[in-house]
Write a protein that holds these residues in place. Structure first.
Motif, PDB file in Angstrom:
ATOM      1  N   SER A  92     -86.034  59.106   3.741  1.00  0.00           N
ATOM      2  CA  SER A  92     -86.585  57.760   3.568  1.00  0.00           C
ATOM      3  C   SER A  92     -85.806  57.015   2.496  1.00  0.00           C
ATOM      4  O   SER A  92     -85.485  55.833   2.662  1.00  0.00           O
ATOM      5  CB  SER A  92     -88.057  57.822   3.161  1.00  0.00           C
ATOM      6  N   THR A  93     -85.503  57.718   1.388  1.00  0.00           N
ATOM      7  CA  THR A  93     -84.754  57.067   0.313  1.00  0.00           C
ATOM      8  C   THR A  93     -83.406  56.593   0.829  1.00  0.00           C
ATOM      9  O   THR A  93     -82.983  55.458   0.577  1.00  0.00           O
ATOM     10  CB  THR A  93     -84.553  58.048  -0.855  1.00  0.00           C
ATOM     11  N   ALA A  95     -82.462  55.963   3.933  1.00  0.00           N
ATOM     12  CA  ALA A  95     -82.575  54.870   4.892  1.00  0.00           C
ATOM     13  C   ALA A  95     -82.841  53.559   4.173  1.00  0.00           C
ATOM     14  O   ALA A  95     -82.207  52.530   4.454  1.00  0.00           O
ATOM     15  CB  ALA A  95     -83.702  55.156   5.885  1.00  0.00           C
ATOM     16  N   LEU A  96     -83.755  53.591   3.195  1.00  0.00           N
ATOM     17  CA  LEU A  96     -84.079  52.368   2.457  1.00  0.00           C
ATOM     18  C   LEU A  96     -82.874  51.878   1.674  1.00  0.00           C
ATOM     19  O   LEU A  96     -82.559  50.679   1.665  1.00  0.00           O
ATOM     20  CB  LEU A  96     -85.263  52.629   1.526  1.00  0.00           C
ATOM     21  N   ALA A  97     -82.164  52.830   1.029  1.00  0.00           N
ATOM     22  CA  ALA A  97     -80.997  52.442   0.229  1.00  0.00           C
ATOM     23  C   ALA A  97     -79.935  51.812   1.121  1.00  0.00           C
ATOM     24  O   ALA A  97     -79.353  50.774   0.782  1.00  0.00           O
ATOM     25  CB  ALA A  97     -80.440  53.661  -0.498  1.00  0.00           C
ATOM     26  N   LEU A  98     -79.679  52.424   2.299  1.00  0.00           N
ATOM     27  CA  LEU A  98     -78.670  51.863   3.191  1.00  0.00           C
ATOM     28  C   LEU A  98     -79.103  50.489   3.696  1.00  0.00           C
ATOM     29  O   LEU A  98     -78.277  49.578   3.815  1.00  0.00           O
ATOM     30  CB  LEU A  98     -78.423  52.810   4.364  1.00  0.00           C
ATOM     31  N   ALA A  99     -80.394  50.346   3.972  1.00  0.00           N
ATOM     32  CA  ALA A  99     -80.875  49.038   4.416  1.00  0.00           C
ATOM     33  C   ALA A  99     -80.619  47.991   3.338  1.00  0.00           C
ATOM     34  O   ALA A  99     -80.172  46.878   3.628  1.00  0.00           O
ATOM     35  CB  ALA A  99     -82.365  49.113   4.735  1.00  0.00           C
ATOM     36  N   LEU A 100     -80.871  48.370   2.078  1.00  0.00           N
ATOM     37  CA  LEU A 100     -80.604  47.435   0.986  1.00  0.00           C
ATOM     38  C   LEU A 100     -79.121  47.103   0.917  1.00  0.00           C
ATOM     39  O   LEU A 100     -78.736  45.952   0.694  1.00  0.00           O
ATOM     40  CB  LEU A 100     -81.080  48.027  -0.342  1.00  0.00           C
ATOM     41  N   VAL A 101     -78.269  48.128   1.132  1.00  0.00           N
ATOM     42  CA  VAL A 101     -76.828  47.879   1.058  1.00  0.00           C
ATOM     43  C   VAL A 101     -76.406  46.905   2.156  1.00  0.00           C
ATOM     44  O   VAL A 101     -75.600  46.002   1.924  1.00  0.00           O
ATOM     45  CB  VAL A 101     -76.047  49.208   1.165  1.00  0.00           C
ATOM     46  N   VAL A 102     -76.980  47.078   3.366  1.00  0.00           N
ATOM     47  CA  VAL A 102     -76.649  46.153   4.454  1.00  0.00           C
ATOM     48  C   VAL A 102     -77.022  44.731   4.057  1.00  0.00           C
ATOM     49  O   VAL A 102     -76.249  43.784   4.219  1.00  0.00           O
ATOM     50  CB  VAL A 102     -77.390  46.572   5.744  1.00  0.00           C
ATOM     51  N   ARG A 103     -78.230  44.576   3.476  1.00  0.00           N
ATOM     52  CA  ARG A 103     -78.668  43.239   3.067  1.00  0.00           C
ATOM     53  C   ARG A 103     -77.779  42.704   1.942  1.00  0.00           C
ATOM     54  O   ARG A 103     -77.453  41.513   1.913  1.00  0.00           O
ATOM     55  CB  ARG A 103     -80.120  43.284   2.579  1.00  0.00           C
ATOM     56  N   ILE A 104     -77.388  43.582   1.007  1.00  0.00           N
ATOM     57  CA  ILE A 104     -76.530  43.131  -0.095  1.00  0.00           C
ATOM     58  C   ILE A 104     -75.201  42.651   0.465  1.00  0.00           C
ATOM     59  O   ILE A 104     -74.677  41.610   0.087  1.00  0.00           O
ATOM     60  CB  ILE A 104     -76.329  44.279  -1.116  1.00  0.00           C
TER      61      ILE A 104
END
Lengths: 127, 145, 501
Positions: A92-93, A95-104
């Motif tokens: 989960s961590t 996936a969430l971190a990668l999602a944040l990176v995509v948004r960044i």
């Protein structure tokens, strides 16, 4: 000499765990690329999984599935269960971190930490 | 993607065994290594392989994103619902013994239902995560291969 | 029937928001999400209040999940301390959700509202779970549930300012390192004792005495939780996270997340490591106490020079955590009492202040301090709430802040640590400086010509004033809170055998 050997060989799993842990922590802190930081974080977490799993091994023990024989020695299954939970948390961590990176990446156009800092300093809150 | 014949044929051959294996891991968790989490991941792998070969749009035709969210919620509710059912039957939360006429059968039923919930949620979550990432970037063109 | 319901309350506390979260995620469109979330938080608050009333006499409720008795099964254990924290967390959630409706409508995109409220409920589940569980590994799982949903909530501020994304990312990296440290420490303790139930851990650790594994375990767990509670100098994730999060989230997290981490620290220090350990006492006295004092001064100085209201409040949070840590480090009944009562007092005051910031954000479109000149003319009620809650932060008599500082200073004086007491009093001057700076800007500066801002909507004013009112009411009549804090301190000290006193 023997003492030194025992210190290394007798604690081989701890040495591995510590080395892996330090590599992971170093990558998570020192790398400027946001994805590489996550890779480091994953390494760091994995080393802890190994610490737990090596802890659960009982000498001569088999996999903890009932065999029906009274003399069977089982490995301790509890650390495995704990780590299964920790792996889920790790996924989960990640996936969430990668999602944040995509948004960044979409918001800043880069995933290098120093470039992001520069943009934040230049542009300020105007975004 | 139409002319990558080998990829398409192999993927089509692989899909049924993947789903079957996921179901095996799901239901065989009582007797050997397995259970909902592993089964859910394997099940999601089937969907992800399908999307890799046929494109994300094809996958969203098979499982619309809305259905994924409903499945995500349904799995978690199945798990929690089992717990609430045991509460209503007068036992503690997730005390499966209340689920059947005797404690052993109750435990067996309970873990099966709960693991099914876990399997559904994990499969839906993994597919949703894949879609969330794959759906954001431009799809891979033939010339990129 | 009623008896059966009462017996199930500890698990209902967790299960209700947990079940509501997927329902909101699946069917929460068109404002239904907010309604379900708000109703759930009200029920959760009722459950917490009932639990609090039940354990007020000092009894302990132990609930066995799945009917498996501890130490093998997972146990939910409610005593006066965590019932107090449960009331804070569920109460703050309910009031913040009331506030969130108008605030989130403006700050988060419409299509994400269902997911936002589902994540909010998950965060609440995690925080309540950390508080209620009696199992150390379960604590880690709930800590990560609350943290992961917390990162997601903070990143929801990206519509207003993209820096919310980097803030959430940095928080994620630091928070995950902290959580992993906690697991490492727990692994070492498990290696030593073979158990994970906190009460069982405590009993067995007493028997094993001091060892290097134990010390390492303590150090890892301590640093892990210190990262989560933003102990100076591990606080770097906090200012950006609270500045760029949506206002309702800043308010909610500042009042609950760090408080729950402080609670976890208290549990680990006093319930689990309640052994006769000079090591633990030395860590607290020689490391935590000086760091806490430095934190108060450094963070307050930074707050004085902050250019953004929310950033100022975030730095002020770091300073306030310093007061709580001083209370712990004094290792006495009075000190612990000051810490526990400050959990509540800081929660209500800081939640009110962040809500004021959110109201300014809604009407003025910014929280940059120079842009808030003369805003009191247009938003008198919001501004008045800021002044009253700000006075509570300073510690003026008749506010809750005074009660906490009073106990803290007394605790320091009874141990003849008058420099600590003096520094605590001095630091209030710094707090006064930054609160005054805002007050002066919003009341006495001329508003920019031609700018008119209307008063915040009632759905935001009411929650703001509920918190402000609480911070005044419990400042005048602190009977309930100080009794609960005193009994909680007794329970903590009674459970541990602190021989070094």
């Amino acid at each position: 000499m023997d003492a030194a050997f025992a210190l290394i060989a007798g604690h081989a799993n701890y040495w591995l765990v510590v080395i892996l842990m330090m590599i992971g922590l170093y990558v998570a802190i020192a790398r400027g690329n946001l994805v590489k930081k996550i890779v480091g974080l994953n390494l760091f977490q994995t080393s802890v999984f190994m610490l737990y799993i090596s802890m659960g091994k009982v000498e001569g023990g088999t996999a903890p599935i009932l065999t029906g024989l009274p003399a069977t020695v089982y490995s301790n299954p509890l650390p495995h269960v704990l780590i299964l939970t920790a792996i889920v948390v790790g996924i989960s961590t990640t996936a969430l971190a990668l999602a944040l990176v995509v948004r960044i990446r979409e918001a800043y156009g880069t995933i290098e930490e120093d470039e992001i800092l520069e943009i934040e300093r230049d542009v300020g809150s105007k975004s | 993607m139409q002319h990558h014949l080998i990829l398409r044929v192999v993927a089509r051959l692989l899909l049924p065994p993947i789903f079957l294996y996921a179901l095996y891991v799901q239901w065989h968790g009582d007797y050997g290594p397995g259970g909902g989490f592993q089964a859910g991941v394997i099940f999601a792998v089937g969907f992800i392989l399908y999307a890799l070969i046929n494109g994300v749009d094809a996958l969203t035709r098979v499982v619309p994103p809305r259905a994924l969210i409903l499945l995500l919620a349904a799995g978690l509710l199945l798990y929690a619902g089992t717990g609430i059912a045991t509460l209503l039957l007068g036992q503690d939360f997730l005390d499966y013994s209340a689920l059947s006429h005797d404690a052993v059968h109750g435990q067996e039923w309970g873990i099966l239902i709960v693991e099914l919930g876990v399997g559904i949620t994990v499969a839906a979550a993994m597919t949703a995560i894949f879609l969330a990432f794959a759906g954001r970037s431009a799809s891979v063109e033939d010339k990129d291969w | 029937m009623l008896q059966a319901l009462l017996h199930q309350l500890p698990v209902l506390q967790i299960v209700l928001p947990l079940v509501a979260a997927p329902i909101v995620a699946a069917f929460g469109g068109n404002g239904r999400g907010w309604m379900i979330a708000f109703a759930t938080s009200l029920i959760a608050f009722a459950v917490a209040a009932t639990l609090f009333a039940e354990v007020l006499d000092g009894s302990v409720i132990s609930y066995h999940l799945g009917g498996w008795a501890p130490p093998i099964g997972i146990e939910y254990r409610v005593d006066i301390l965590n019932a107090f924290v449960l009331v804070i967390v569920s109460g703050v959630s309910a009031i913040c959700l009331l506030y969130a409706r108008a605030s989130i409508a403006a700050e988060v995109e419409e299509k994400n509202h269902a997911f936002f409220y589902a994540t909010f409920l998950l965060c609440m589940t995690g925080l309540l779970g950390v508080t209620i569980t009696g199992d150390a590994f379960n604590l880690f799982v709930f800590l990560e549930i609350s943290s992961l949903s917390g990162y997601a909530l903070i990143s929801a501020g990206a519509k207003r300012d993209r820096r919310a994304l980097t803030a959430a990312y940095n928080y994620l990296v630091m928070g995950t390192i902290g959580a992993t440290f906690f697991v490492i420490g727990l692994g070492l303790l498990y290696m030593l004792t073979g158990t994970l139930n906190m009460a069982d851990l405590a009993a067995r650790l007493t028997g094993y005495g001091d060892s290097r594994t134990l010390r390492m375990g303590f150090a890892f767990i301590f640093v892990g939780i210190a990262l989560k509670l933003a102990m100076f100098p591990l606080h770097l994730w906090l200012p950006n996270a609270y500045t760029f999060a949506p206002s309702a989230v800043s308010s909610f997290l500042s009042a609950t997340a760090t408080k729950v981490a402080v609670y976890a620290l208290l549990r680990i220090l006093f319930t689990v490591f309640g052994f006769d350990s000079a090591f633990e006492a030395n860590v607290l006295r020689l490391i935590v106490l000086p760091l806490a004092i430095v934190a108060i001064f450094v963070a307050s100085f930074v707050a004085i020079f902050a250019e953004d209201l929310k950033r100022m409040l975030a730095w002020s949070s770091i300073a306030q955590i310093g007061y709580m840590l001083i209370g712990i480090a004094l290792l006495s009944h009075e000190g612990l009492m000051a810490t526990v009562i400050h959990l509540f007092n800081h929660a209500v005051a800081k939640a009110a202040l962040f809500m004021v910031a959110g109201a300014f954000m809604l009407r003025a479109g910014t929280t940059s301090i120079p842009d808030l000149r003369g805003i009191a003319r247009d938003m008198p009620w919001t501004s008045a709430a800021f002044v009253l809650a700000g006075l509570s932060l300073v510690g003026v008599p008749l506010t809750v802040g005074f009660i906490s500082k009073w106990y803290l200073v007394q605790a320091a004086l009874t141990q003849n640590l008058w420099p600590v007491a003096l520094l605590v009093v001095l630091s209030s001057l710094l707090t006064l400086t930054y609160v005054w700076r805002i007050t002066e800007t919003i009341y006495m500066r001329e508003a920019p010509a031609g700018v008119r801002r209307s008063e915040a909507p009632l759905s935001m004013l009411i929650p703001t004033w509920i918190f402000t009112g609480l911070s005044l009411y419990f400042g005048i009549d602190a009977g309930l809170t100080s009794m609960a804090a005193s009994r909680a301190a007794n329970a903590l000290l009674g459970a541990s055998n602190l021989f070094w006193q």
